[in-house]
Design a protein around this motif. Structure first.
Motif, short mmCIF file in Angstrom:
data_model
loop_
_atom_site.label_atom_id
_atom_site.label_comp_id
_atom_site.label_asym_id
_atom_site.label_seq_id
_atom_site.Cartn_x
_atom_site.Cartn_y
_atom_site.Cartn_z
N ILE A 69 0.85 -1.20 0.00
CA ILE A 69 0.00 0.00 0.00
C ILE A 69 0.88 1.24 0.00
N SER A 70 1.90 1.23 0.84
CA SER A 70 2.83 2.35 0.90
C SER A 70 3.49 2.60 -0.46
N ALA A 71 3.96 1.54 -1.07
CA ALA A 71 4.66 1.67 -2.36
C ALA A 71 3.71 2.11 -3.47
N LEU A 72 2.53 1.51 -3.52
CA LEU A 72 1.60 1.83 -4.60
C LEU A 72 1.03 3.24 -4.49
N LEU A 73 0.84 3.71 -3.25
CA LEU A 73 0.35 5.08 -3.05
C LEU A 73 1.50 6.10 -3.04
N ARG A 74 2.73 5.56 -3.03
CA ARG A 74 3.93 6.40 -2.99
C ARG A 74 3.91 7.36 -1.80
N VAL A 75 3.65 6.77 -0.62
CA VAL A 75 3.70 7.51 0.63
C VAL A 75 4.66 6.76 1.56
N PRO A 76 5.23 7.45 2.54
CA PRO A 76 6.10 6.75 3.50
C PRO A 76 5.34 5.64 4.23
N LEU A 77 6.08 4.62 4.62
CA LEU A 77 5.49 3.47 5.30
C LEU A 77 4.74 3.92 6.56
N GLY A 78 5.29 4.85 7.31
CA GLY A 78 4.63 5.33 8.52
C GLY A 78 3.27 5.93 8.23
N VAL A 79 3.15 6.66 7.14
CA VAL A 79 1.88 7.26 6.75
C VAL A 79 0.88 6.16 6.38
N ALA A 80 1.30 5.19 5.60
CA ALA A 80 0.42 4.09 5.22
C ALA A 80 -0.06 3.33 6.45
N ARG A 81 0.83 3.09 7.41
CA ARG A 81 0.45 2.37 8.62
C ARG A 81 -0.59 3.15 9.43
N VAL A 82 -0.42 4.47 9.54
CA VAL A 82 -1.38 5.30 10.27
C VAL A 82 -2.73 5.29 9.56
N LEU A 83 -2.73 5.48 8.24
CA LEU A 83 -3.98 5.49 7.48
C LEU A 83 -4.72 4.16 7.61
N VAL A 84 -3.99 3.05 7.46
CA VAL A 84 -4.61 1.73 7.56
C VAL A 84 -5.16 1.50 8.97
N ALA A 85 -4.39 1.84 9.99
CA ALA A 85 -4.85 1.64 11.37
C ALA A 85 -6.12 2.45 11.64
N ASP A 86 -6.17 3.67 11.17
CA ASP A 86 -7.37 4.49 11.34
C ASP A 86 -8.56 3.86 10.62
N MET A 87 -8.31 3.29 9.44
CA MET A 87 -9.38 2.66 8.68
C MET A 87 -9.85 1.36 9.34
N VAL A 88 -8.94 0.66 10.03
CA VAL A 88 -9.34 -0.53 10.80
C VAL A 88 -10.28 -0.09 11.91
N ASP A 89 -9.92 0.98 12.62
CA ASP A 89 -10.76 1.49 13.71
C ASP A 89 -12.14 1.90 13.22
N GLU A 90 -12.23 2.39 11.99
CA GLU A 90 -13.51 2.83 11.43
C GLU A 90 -14.27 1.69 10.76
N GLY A 91 -13.65 0.51 10.66
CA GLY A 91 -14.31 -0.65 10.07
C GLY A 91 -14.27 -0.70 8.55
N PHE A 92 -13.44 0.14 7.93
CA PHE A 92 -13.36 0.17 6.47
C PHE A 92 -12.49 -0.95 5.91
N VAL A 93 -11.49 -1.38 6.66
CA VAL A 93 -10.61 -2.47 6.21
C VAL A 93 -10.39 -3.43 7.37
N ARG A 94 -9.96 -4.63 7.03
CA ARG A 94 -9.57 -5.63 8.02
C ARG A 94 -8.08 -5.88 7.87
N ILE A 95 -7.44 -6.13 8.98
CA ILE A 95 -6.00 -6.40 8.94
C ILE A 95 -5.76 -7.83 9.41
#
Length: 120
Positions: A69-95
């Motif tokens: 996700i980080s590579a495909l969106l061309r964002v730093p890994l830390g940013v991708a991790r924060v975005l994904v974690a927030d989306m897990v909390d909101e129920g948009f994605v599963r990890i």
């Protein structure tokens, strides 16, 4: 992500840490090899997604690692991790976290590897 002129240049469309509120660490530990999949989202919820969340939802229709996700969106890994974690909390994605911390290797898998190495 597309560049500011829509051409796909290396220039990001947004300042990466602006979309995370300046956070560089997710609220919970997430391995970069953890797999992410999209959850079912109601149509009215789709309209509320940020462009970054929408991009992650689309990418994760098939399993993707946080690193991908980080590579495909061309964002730093830390940013991708924060975005994904927030989306897990909101129920948009599963990890789907790897079980690396259990401390016990899969003996069956190790025996198959050893057997394969012996055949070489």
């Amino acid at each position: 992500m597309l560049g500011t002129d829509g051409t796909g240049d290396d220039e990001p469309l947004f300042r990466p840490y602006a979309v995370t509120g300046g956070r560089s660490e997710p609220r919970f530990h997430m391995a970069m090899e953890a797999l992410v999949s999209s959850s079912f989202i109601m149509e009215e919820d789709l309209a509320l997604l940020t462009p970054e969340q929408d991009a992650i939802i689309r990418l994760c229709r098939s399993y993707r690692s946080v690193a991908e996700i980080s590579a495909l969106l061309r964002v730093p890994l830390g940013v991708a991790r924060v975005l994904v974690a927030d989306m897990v909390d909101e129920g948009f994605v599963r990890i789907h976290q790897p079980h690396l911390d259990e401390g016990q290797p899969d003996l069956n898998m190790l025996e198959r590897v050893l057997s394969g190495l012996r055949r070489l």
